[in-house]
Design a protein around this motif. Structure first.
Motif, mmCIF file in Angstrom:
data_model
loop_
_atom_site.group_PDB
_atom_site.id
_atom_site.type_symbol
_atom_site.label_atom_id
_atom_site.label_comp_id
_atom_site.label_asym_id
_atom_site.label_seq_id
_atom_site.Cartn_x
_atom_site.Cartn_y
_atom_site.Cartn_z
ATOM 1 N N LYS A 1 0.833 -1.207 0.000
ATOM 2 C CA LYS A 1 0.000 0.000 0.000
ATOM 3 C C LYS A 1 0.865 1.254 0.000
ATOM 4 N N ASP A 2 1.924 1.261 0.816
ATOM 5 C CA ASP A 2 2.812 2.422 0.860
ATOM 6 C C ASP A 2 3.479 2.649 -0.495
ATOM 7 N N ALA A 3 3.906 1.560 -1.138
ATOM 8 C CA ALA A 3 4.543 1.684 -2.453
ATOM 9 C C ALA A 3 3.557 2.228 -3.480
ATOM 10 N N ILE A 4 2.321 1.734 -3.441
ATOM 11 C CA ILE A 4 1.292 2.210 -4.367
ATOM 12 C C ILE A 4 1.006 3.688 -4.137
ATOM 13 N N ASP A 5 0.885 4.080 -2.866
ATOM 14 C CA ASP A 5 0.628 5.490 -2.555
ATOM 15 C C ASP A 5 1.760 6.380 -3.053
ATOM 16 N N GLU A 6 2.991 5.893 -2.934
ATOM 17 C CA GLU A 6 4.142 6.708 -3.333
ATOM 18 C C GLU A 6 4.148 6.979 -4.831
ATOM 19 N N VAL A 7 3.725 6.011 -5.627
ATOM 20 C CA VAL A 7 3.795 6.202 -7.080
ATOM 21 C C VAL A 7 2.501 6.729 -7.685
ATOM 22 N N PHE A 8 1.378 6.582 -6.989
ATOM 23 C CA PHE A 8 0.100 6.960 -7.584
ATOM 24 C C PHE A 8 -0.509 8.233 -7.000
ATOM 25 N N PRO B 1 7.038 4.905 -12.301
ATOM 26 C CA PRO B 1 6.228 3.694 -12.472
ATOM 27 C C PRO B 1 6.524 2.688 -11.356
ATOM 28 N N LEU B 2 5.533 1.854 -11.061
ATOM 29 C CA LEU B 2 5.672 0.819 -10.034
ATOM 30 C C LEU B 2 5.933 -0.528 -10.690
ATOM 31 N N ILE B 3 6.932 -1.243 -10.165
ATOM 32 C CA ILE B 3 7.163 -2.633 -10.548
ATOM 33 C C ILE B 3 6.965 -3.497 -9.308
ATOM 34 N N ILE B 4 6.117 -4.504 -9.432
ATOM 35 C CA ILE B 4 5.963 -5.501 -8.374
ATOM 36 C C ILE B 4 6.768 -6.722 -8.804
ATOM 37 N N TYR B 5 7.816 -7.021 -8.026
ATOM 38 C CA TYR B 5 8.683 -8.160 -8.343
ATOM 39 C C TYR B 5 8.274 -9.343 -7.477
ATOM 40 N N PHE C 1 12.313 3.699 -11.471
ATOM 41 C CA PHE C 1 11.165 2.930 -10.995
ATOM 42 C C PHE C 1 11.150 2.840 -9.474
ATOM 43 N N VAL C 2 9.966 2.600 -8.943
ATOM 44 C CA VAL C 2 9.818 2.101 -7.577
ATOM 45 C C VAL C 2 9.561 0.608 -7.706
#
Length: 212
Positions: free
Chosen positions: A80-87, A97-101, A131-132
Motif C-alpha cells: 500500500k505504501d509503495a502504491i501510494d508513493e507512485v500513484f 512507475p511501479l514494478i511488483i517483483y 522505478f519504484v
C-alpha cells in the motif's frame, strides 16, 4: 517485435467482467510437485512474518545477502505504501512507475534470472533511477496467500486477472516483474510483465518501453 519471453497473457480474450470483484479463492495455483533436482534455499520472506512491512524489509535484506552488492533498491514498506508513493501526486515529487517483483525459488529460472538479468549493472541502474520496485517471495503458500489478500485490497480486478493467468500456468514463469500504472478512467493497469525466461536484452527493451 515479439521476443522469446513475450507473454501471451495480454492477448487472451477477456471473458470475465473486469469490474467483477476477485478474492483469494479465485486464484488457482499450480500444485507444486517434489523436485529433488533443484536446491531450494530458505525463502526470502520467512513464513510467519509479522506484517508486510517486515516482510518487505526481510526480502530486501535476504536478496542482498544472496545475490550480492549489485541489486535493485527494493522499496521498504507495505505494498500500500509503495502504491501510494507512485500513484498519489504531489507538487514536488515526480512520480515513477511501479514494478511488483514476485520471486519463487522453485522456478528453474530464478537463479539465472536474478544473477544475469535482474542484478546486472545495466538493469539495476535503470530500475533504481526510474522505478519504484517492491519485492515479495511467493515460494511458500502462506506468503502467496498474504500477498494475494493484500493485492485484493489495493489493486483492481484487471491487475489480478493478469497475475491469475500466470499462476494458473506454471511456476517456471517466475520470477515476475509486473509494470503497474494507474489511469484516472480505467484504474490500475498492468502495462506489461517480464517473465523468468527473459534475457537481459529483452528485459531492457521492456523497461525502456514502459518509460515512453
Amino acid at each position: 517485435m515479439e521476443t522469446d519471453c513475450e507473454s501471451d497473457f495480454f492477448s487472451q480474450d477477456e471473458t470475465d467482467d473486469e469490474n467483477e470483484y476477485y478474492d483469494s479463492k479465485d486464484f488457482v495455483y499450480e500444485e507444486e510437485q517434489p523436485n529433488d533436482r533443484y536446491y531450494c534455499p530458505q525463502p526470502l520472506v520467512p513464513e510467519g512474518v509479522e506484517n508486510n512491512i517486515s516482510g518487505a524489509l526481510q526480502f530486501a535484506e535476504n536478496f542482498f545477502l544472496r545475490y550480492g552488492n549489485v541489486v535493485p533498491n527494493f522499496y521498504i514498506g507495505s505494498l500500500k505504501d509503495a502504491i501510494d508513493e507512485v500513484f498519489i501526486e504531489t507538487d514536488d515529487v515526480k512520480l515513477k512507475p511501479l514494478i511488483i517483483y514476485l520471486h519463487h525459488d522453485k522456478s528453474v529460472c530464478s537463479n539465472v534470472f536474478c544473477s544475469q538479468v535482474l542484478c546486472s549493472e545495466l538493469v539495476v541502474a535503470v530500475l533504481n533511477r526510474n522505478f519504484v520496485i517492491w519485492g515479495w517471495d511467493m515460494t511458500t503458500k502462506s506468503n502467496r496467500s498474504r500477498l494475494l489478500e493484500t493485492m485484493e485490497c489495493y489493486l483492481n480486478a484487471s491487475c489480478l486477472q493478469h497475475l491469475n493467468r500466470v499462476m494458473k500456468s506454471s511456476v517456471d514463469h517466475f520470477p515476475l516483474m509486473l509494470f503497474v500504472t494507474r489511469d484516472h478512467r480505467t484504474g490500475d493497469t498492468v502495462l506489461d510483465l517480464i517473465v523468468g525466461n527473459c534475457s537481459q536484452e529483452e528485459a531492457m527493451t521492456k523497461l525502456v518501453d514502459c518509460l515512453r
